[in-house]
Design a protein around this motif. Sequence first.
Motif, PDB file in Angstrom:
ATOM      1  N   GLU A 184      -2.390   0.877  -1.111  1.00 21.77           N
ATOM      2  CA  GLU A 184      -1.128   0.141  -1.200  1.00 21.77           C
ATOM      3  C   GLU A 184      -1.162  -0.889  -2.327  1.00 21.77           C
ATOM      4  O   GLU A 184      -0.232  -0.985  -3.119  1.00 21.77           O
ATOM      5  CB  GLU A 184      -0.819  -0.543   0.131  1.00 21.77           C
ATOM      6  CG  GLU A 184      -0.447   0.417   1.222  1.00 21.77           C
ATOM      7  CD  GLU A 184      -0.322  -0.238   2.583  1.00 21.77           C
ATOM      8  OE1 GLU A 184      -0.638  -1.449   2.718  1.00 21.77           O
ATOM      9  OE2 GLU A 184       0.098   0.455   3.519  1.00 21.77           O
ATOM     10  N   GLU A 185      -2.228  -1.657  -2.387  1.00 19.43           N
ATOM     11  CA  GLU A 185      -2.346  -2.729  -3.378  1.00 19.43           C
ATOM     12  C   GLU A 185      -2.272  -2.193  -4.808  1.00 19.43           C
ATOM     13  O   GLU A 185      -1.660  -2.794  -5.679  1.00 19.43           O
ATOM     14  CB  GLU A 185      -3.652  -3.485  -3.174  1.00 19.43           C
ATOM     15  CG  GLU A 185      -3.859  -4.644  -4.130  1.00 19.43           C
ATOM     16  CD  GLU A 185      -5.170  -5.380  -3.886  1.00 19.43           C
ATOM     17  OE1 GLU A 185      -5.667  -5.986  -4.846  1.00 19.43           O
ATOM     18  OE2 GLU A 185      -5.685  -5.348  -2.747  1.00 19.43           O
ATOM     19  N   HIS A 186      -2.896  -1.046  -5.044  1.00 13.58           N
ATOM     20  CA  HIS A 186      -2.936  -0.479  -6.390  1.00 13.58           C
ATOM     21  C   HIS A 186      -1.879   0.599  -6.616  1.00 13.58           C
ATOM     22  O   HIS A 186      -1.894   1.275  -7.654  1.00 13.58           O
ATOM     23  CB  HIS A 186      -4.335   0.066  -6.686  1.00 13.58           C
ATOM     24  CG  HIS A 186      -5.372  -1.009  -6.669  1.00 13.58           C
ATOM     25  ND1 HIS A 186      -5.510  -1.920  -7.687  1.00 13.58           N
ATOM     26  CD2 HIS A 186      -6.299  -1.352  -5.740  1.00 13.58           C
ATOM     27  CE1 HIS A 186      -6.481  -2.768  -7.405  1.00 13.58           C
ATOM     28  NE2 HIS A 186      -6.972  -2.439  -6.226  1.00 13.58           N
ATOM     29  N   LYS A 187      -0.999   0.774  -5.622  1.00 19.44           N
ATOM     30  CA  LYS A 187       0.104   1.748  -5.715  1.00 19.44           C
ATOM     31  C   LYS A 187      -0.393   3.137  -6.137  1.00 19.44           C
ATOM     32  O   LYS A 187       0.155   3.780  -7.028  1.00 19.44           O
ATOM     33  CB  LYS A 187       1.180   1.231  -6.665  1.00 19.44           C
ATOM     34  CG  LYS A 187       1.834  -0.048  -6.187  1.00 19.44           C
ATOM     35  CD  LYS A 187       2.842  -0.563  -7.186  1.00 19.44           C
ATOM     36  CE  LYS A 187       3.587  -1.772  -6.707  1.00 19.44           C
ATOM     37  NZ  LYS A 187       2.866  -2.938  -6.369  1.00 19.44           N
ATOM     38  N   ILE A 188      -1.441   3.584  -5.471  1.00 17.05           N
ATOM     39  CA  ILE A 188      -2.051   4.888  -5.751  1.00 17.05           C
ATOM     40  C   ILE A 188      -1.130   5.986  -5.230  1.00 17.05           C
ATOM     41  O   ILE A 188      -0.753   5.982  -4.061  1.00 17.05           O
ATOM     42  CB  ILE A 188      -3.440   5.012  -5.085  1.00 17.05           C
ATOM     43  CG1 ILE A 188      -4.368   3.874  -5.497  1.00 17.05           C
ATOM     44  CG2 ILE A 188      -4.048   6.381  -5.353  1.00 17.05           C
ATOM     45  CD1 ILE A 188      -4.737   3.846  -6.954  1.00 17.05           C
ATOM     46  N   TYR A 221     -15.471  -3.960   7.653  1.00 14.95           N
ATOM     47  CA  TYR A 221     -15.661  -3.581   9.047  1.00 14.95           C
ATOM     48  C   TYR A 221     -14.609  -2.599   9.539  1.00 14.95           C
ATOM     49  O   TYR A 221     -14.724  -2.052  10.619  1.00 14.95           O
ATOM     50  CB  TYR A 221     -15.659  -4.833   9.937  1.00 14.95           C
ATOM     51  CG  TYR A 221     -14.517  -5.780   9.641  1.00 14.95           C
ATOM     52  CD1 TYR A 221     -13.261  -5.580  10.176  1.00 14.95           C
ATOM     53  CD2 TYR A 221     -14.692  -6.866   8.793  1.00 14.95           C
ATOM     54  CE1 TYR A 221     -12.214  -6.424   9.880  1.00 14.95           C
ATOM     55  CE2 TYR A 221     -13.658  -7.724   8.501  1.00 14.95           C
ATOM     56  CZ  TYR A 221     -12.408  -7.497   9.050  1.00 14.95           C
ATOM     57  OH  TYR A 221     -11.381  -8.331   8.754  1.00 14.95           O
ATOM     58  N   CYS A 222     -13.604  -2.381   8.754  1.00 15.18           N
ATOM     59  CA  CYS A 222     -12.569  -1.427   9.161  1.00 15.18           C
ATOM     60  C   CYS A 222     -12.255  -0.522   7.970  1.00 15.18           C
ATOM     61  O   CYS A 222     -11.355  -0.789   7.183  1.00 15.18           O
ATOM     62  CB  CYS A 222     -11.332  -2.169   9.639  1.00 15.18           C
ATOM     63  SG  CYS A 222     -10.080  -1.070  10.327  1.00 15.18           S
ATOM     64  N   TYR A 223     -13.014   0.553   7.835  1.00 15.94           N
ATOM     65  CA  TYR A 223     -12.944   1.448   6.680  1.00 15.94           C
ATOM     66  C   TYR A 223     -11.517   1.912   6.400  1.00 15.94           C
ATOM     67  O   TYR A 223     -11.042   1.845   5.269  1.00 15.94           O
ATOM     68  CB  TYR A 223     -13.869   2.640   6.936  1.00 15.94           C
ATOM     69  CG  TYR A 223     -13.840   3.688   5.862  1.00 15.94           C
ATOM     70  CD1 TYR A 223     -14.446   3.461   4.629  1.00 15.94           C
ATOM     71  CD2 TYR A 223     -13.223   4.909   6.076  1.00 15.94           C
ATOM     72  CE1 TYR A 223     -14.436   4.427   3.642  1.00 15.94           C
ATOM     73  CE2 TYR A 223     -13.204   5.882   5.097  1.00 15.94           C
ATOM     74  CZ  TYR A 223     -13.809   5.632   3.879  1.00 15.94           C
ATOM     75  OH  TYR A 223     -13.786   6.586   2.911  1.00 15.94           O
ATOM     76  N   LYS A 224     -10.839   2.388   7.427  1.00 13.93           N
ATOM     77  CA  LYS A 224      -9.486   2.893   7.217  1.00 13.93           C
ATOM     78  C   LYS A 224      -8.562   1.797   6.690  1.00 13.93           C
ATOM     79  O   LYS A 224      -7.732   2.041   5.817  1.00 13.93           O
ATOM     80  CB  LYS A 224      -8.916   3.473   8.510  1.00 13.93           C
ATOM     81  CG  LYS A 224      -9.534   4.778   8.914  1.00 13.93           C
ATOM     82  CD  LYS A 224      -8.898   5.277  10.194  1.00 13.93           C
ATOM     83  CE  LYS A 224      -9.695   6.424  10.752  1.00 13.93           C
ATOM     84  NZ  LYS A 224      -9.205   6.843  12.059  1.00 13.93           N
ATOM     85  N   SER A 225      -8.710   0.600   7.209  1.00 13.80           N
ATOM     86  CA  SER A 225      -7.840  -0.488   6.757  1.00 13.80           C
ATOM     87  C   SER A 225      -8.136  -0.849   5.315  1.00 13.80           C
ATOM     88  O   SER A 225      -7.230  -1.164   4.549  1.00 13.80           O
ATOM     89  CB  SER A 225      -7.983  -1.707   7.661  1.00 13.80           C
ATOM     90  OG  SER A 225      -9.262  -2.278   7.555  1.00 13.80           O
ATOM     91  N   VAL A 226      -9.384  -0.796   4.908  1.00 11.96           N
ATOM     92  CA  VAL A 226      -9.746  -1.096   3.523  1.00 11.96           C
ATOM     93  C   VAL A 226      -9.149  -0.036   2.597  1.00 11.96           C
ATOM     94  O   VAL A 226      -8.547  -0.366   1.572  1.00 11.96           O
ATOM     95  CB  VAL A 226     -11.274  -1.163   3.338  1.00 11.96           C
ATOM     96  CG1 VAL A 226     -11.646  -1.279   1.876  1.00 11.96           C
ATOM     97  CG2 VAL A 226     -11.849  -2.324   4.123  1.00 11.96           C
TER      98      VAL A 226
END
Length: 190
Positions: free
Chosen positions: A70-74, A59-64
Amino acid sequence: MISRIVCTGKADFFDQEKRKVMKSFAKKIIENVTGIEIKRIDKKSFYLIDKKKARHAWYCYKSVVKSFLEEHKIDLIIDAGANTGQFATQVMKFYDGEIISFEPAKNTFHHLQTQSEKYSNWSAFQVALGSQSEEKEINVYANHDLNSFLPLSSFGNDTFEKDRDVNPGVELVKVRRLDDFLKENVSSFE
């Protein structure tokens, strides 16, 4: 019993460090009591995610996107078919890694290049990425969102009837495999 506390004048009795500690403490209490995680996007924006459903925060594209990066350290985004840079422009609001955008159509690329030049960590190239390196014709429409190597489907014709050109223009563009492009343009790539 005190039902409320009123502060008048400047509330300078807290130094900056105490404010940070108090905010952090209040955030932890709210998160623990409600089961909702509070994440800051920028200085004025934050989002709330139910901890039990964090993976389903569609429901929140930017947050996803932000959470995924961040989670995958891209630290590098390859933006193929970048159009005028809509995705990268939004991502740049919270991402400081590198973005490399690819857009083959001349006029659309010009808009992309104008956007990318605003950032030192965003590069744009006028080339399409594909399964083989070649030159290929692309259909170019006044509504650049419709540019494609494929003709519009009957669904596309019906849906975008007002936005499409009856006879789109055609441009001959470069198509490169990503590995070939990197070999041609990045000296350290082997």
